[in-house]
Design a protein around this motif. Structure first.
Motif, PDB file in Angstrom:
ATOM      1  N   LEU A 169      41.632  44.644  40.137  1.00  3.89           N
ATOM      2  CA  LEU A 169      42.289  45.747  40.830  1.00  3.89           C
ATOM      3  C   LEU A 169      43.802  45.564  40.870  1.00  3.89           C
ATOM      4  O   LEU A 169      44.551  46.536  41.006  1.00  3.89           O
ATOM      5  CB  LEU A 169      41.736  45.893  42.253  1.00  3.89           C
ATOM      6  N   ALA A 170      44.240  44.320  40.770  1.00 11.37           N
ATOM      7  CA  ALA A 170      45.679  43.992  40.647  1.00 11.37           C
ATOM      8  C   ALA A 170      46.505  44.515  41.817  1.00 11.37           C
ATOM      9  O   ALA A 170      47.665  44.884  41.650  1.00 11.37           O
ATOM     10  CB  ALA A 170      46.233  44.534  39.320  1.00 11.37           C
ATOM     11  N   GLU A 171      45.921  44.520  43.003  1.00 12.57           N
ATOM     12  CA  GLU A 171      46.629  45.037  44.173  1.00 12.57           C
ATOM     13  C   GLU A 171      47.461  43.947  44.851  1.00 12.57           C
ATOM     14  O   GLU A 171      47.114  42.768  44.813  1.00 12.57           O
ATOM     15  CB  GLU A 171      45.630  45.622  45.168  1.00 12.57           C
ATOM     16  N   PRO A 198      49.177  41.165  38.434  1.00 14.71           N
ATOM     17  CA  PRO A 198      49.198  42.501  37.827  1.00 14.71           C
ATOM     18  C   PRO A 198      48.858  42.535  36.342  1.00 14.71           C
ATOM     19  O   PRO A 198      49.226  43.485  35.651  1.00 14.71           O
ATOM     20  CB  PRO A 198      50.651  42.931  38.047  1.00 14.71           C
ATOM     21  N   GLN A 257      50.729  39.157  43.969  1.00 20.34           N
ATOM     22  CA  GLN A 257      50.039  40.112  43.102  1.00 20.34           C
ATOM     23  C   GLN A 257      49.748  39.470  41.753  1.00 20.34           C
ATOM     24  O   GLN A 257      50.550  38.679  41.231  1.00 20.34           O
ATOM     25  CB  GLN A 257      50.872  41.377  42.893  1.00 20.34           C
ATOM     26  N   VAL A 263      46.067  42.920  34.398  1.00 22.13           N
ATOM     27  CA  VAL A 263      45.271  44.042  33.890  1.00 22.13           C
ATOM     28  C   VAL A 263      46.058  45.340  33.983  1.00 22.13           C
ATOM     29  O   VAL A 263      46.021  46.178  33.075  1.00 22.13           O
ATOM     30  CB  VAL A 263      43.938  44.133  34.662  1.00 22.13           C
ATOM     31  N   GLU A 264      46.792  45.505  35.063  1.00 21.80           N
ATOM     32  CA  GLU A 264      47.625  46.693  35.255  1.00 21.80           C
ATOM     33  C   GLU A 264      48.625  46.865  34.118  1.00 21.80           C
ATOM     34  O   GLU A 264      48.993  47.986  33.748  1.00 21.80           O
ATOM     35  CB  GLU A 264      48.358  46.566  36.594  1.00 21.80           C
ATOM     36  N   LEU A 265      49.046  45.752  33.523  1.00 24.16           N
ATOM     37  CA  LEU A 265      49.997  45.781  32.407  1.00 24.16           C
ATOM     38  C   LEU A 265      49.310  45.730  31.039  1.00 24.16           C
ATOM     39  O   LEU A 265      49.971  45.586  30.019  1.00 24.16           O
ATOM     40  CB  LEU A 265      50.965  44.591  32.523  1.00 24.16           C
ATOM     41  N   LYS A 298      57.053  50.449  32.525  1.00 18.76           N
ATOM     42  CA  LYS A 298      57.491  49.774  33.746  1.00 18.76           C
ATOM     43  C   LYS A 298      58.984  49.447  33.680  1.00 18.76           C
ATOM     44  O   LYS A 298      59.715  49.616  34.650  1.00 18.76           O
ATOM     45  CB  LYS A 298      56.678  48.498  33.957  1.00 18.76           C
ATOM     46  N   ARG A 302      52.500  50.068  28.553  1.00 16.18           N
ATOM     47  CA  ARG A 302      52.587  49.810  29.993  1.00 16.18           C
ATOM     48  C   ARG A 302      53.871  49.062  30.347  1.00 16.18           C
ATOM     49  O   ARG A 302      54.541  49.368  31.331  1.00 16.18           O
ATOM     50  CB  ARG A 302      51.371  49.000  30.451  1.00 16.18           C
TER      51      ARG A 302
END
Length: 253
Positions: free
Chosen positions: A159-161, A128, A126, A130-132, A244, A240
């Protein structure tokens, strides 16, 4: 206390094993310093022909230790993270990665700097950032699109999947997928095969393979680091990251 980085050297292979299983092998300041020191020593040790990076069969690394990022607002040139990135990018000898279980963030971007990559069938990768609320690192914004094309790179980064070993194989991010319980033994056998090749020829060949992008890689590492530091001190990332960390600390009911 056992070291966060285990080192064994035999038959021309230096094996570096991430050893923070309680933290899912998350890389912190101490571990980055230990890695850089090991790489610098190995680069000048004529008995080391190949470097093998691994975690445990069920966990490569969960990425950067997020606790190190809380309240951090800069990445100086001498930051242990940046020192490690540049040191590995310049490492003159072949690097093999054996990846089982999670390989998150730098656990995936580090593979772009390896010469051979083997994934266990339990590997989960992964990116991640952008997700963070962050941006890519380790020249991933340069190397990933070149490796798999812009569209696929954008899919993984934006998308950070999580994606599995078979998708990594389809994308060309690994040489081979093997059964998880055979991963470490298989990767070591491959390292031995490489270690008995003429070392000067191997190193020169690696240098030629890396030559085209060598300067660009170091430039982009710096460029990304500045953008990463700017994002890191922003409200978006700090919220973020804190969220988490709080989620990880909640007891399981």
């Amino acid at each position: 206390m056992e070291s966060a980085l285990l080192q064994t050297q035999q038959h021309g292979v230096l094996t570096l094993t991430f050893n923070r299983p309680a933290k899912r092998n998350a890389l912190n300041t101490t571990l980055y310093q230990q890695l850089s020191a090991a790489l610098q020593q190995a680069a000048s040790d004529e008995q080391v022909h190949v470097l093998l990076l691994q975690g445990q069969v069920d966990c490569f690394t969960a990425g950067n230790d997020l606790a190190d990022f809380v309240g951090k607002n800069a990445l100086a040139a001498d930051d242990p993270i940046l020192q490690f990135l540049h040191t590995l990018a310049d490492f003159p000898k072949p690097v093999i990665a054996a990846v089982g279980g999670p390989a998150i963030g730098i656990g995936t971007t580090i593979l772009l700097h390896c010469d051979l990559v083997y994934l266990g069938d339990n590997a989960r990768l992964q990116l991640p950032f952008v997700e963070l609320g962050l941006v890519p690192e380790f020249a991933a914004s340069l190397l990933l699109p070149r490796a798999i094309g812009h569209l696929k790179a954008a899919e993984l980064l934006l998308l950070a999947e999580v994606f599995d070993a078979q998708k990594a194989l389809q994308l060309g991010l690994t040489n081979q997928v093997v059964a998880a319980d055979e991963l470490l033994q298989f990767a070591y056998a491959q390292a031995i095969k490489l270690a008995i090749q003429p070392p000067k020829a191997v190193q020169k060949s690696k240098a030629l393979l890396k030559q085209e992008l060598k300067q660009a890689v170091h430039y982009v590492i710096g460029l990304e680091a500045r953008a990463f530091a700017q994002a890191l001190c922003g409200e978006e990332a700090q919220q973020r990251i804190t969220r988490k960390l709080e989620g990880r600390s909640k007891p399981i009911s």
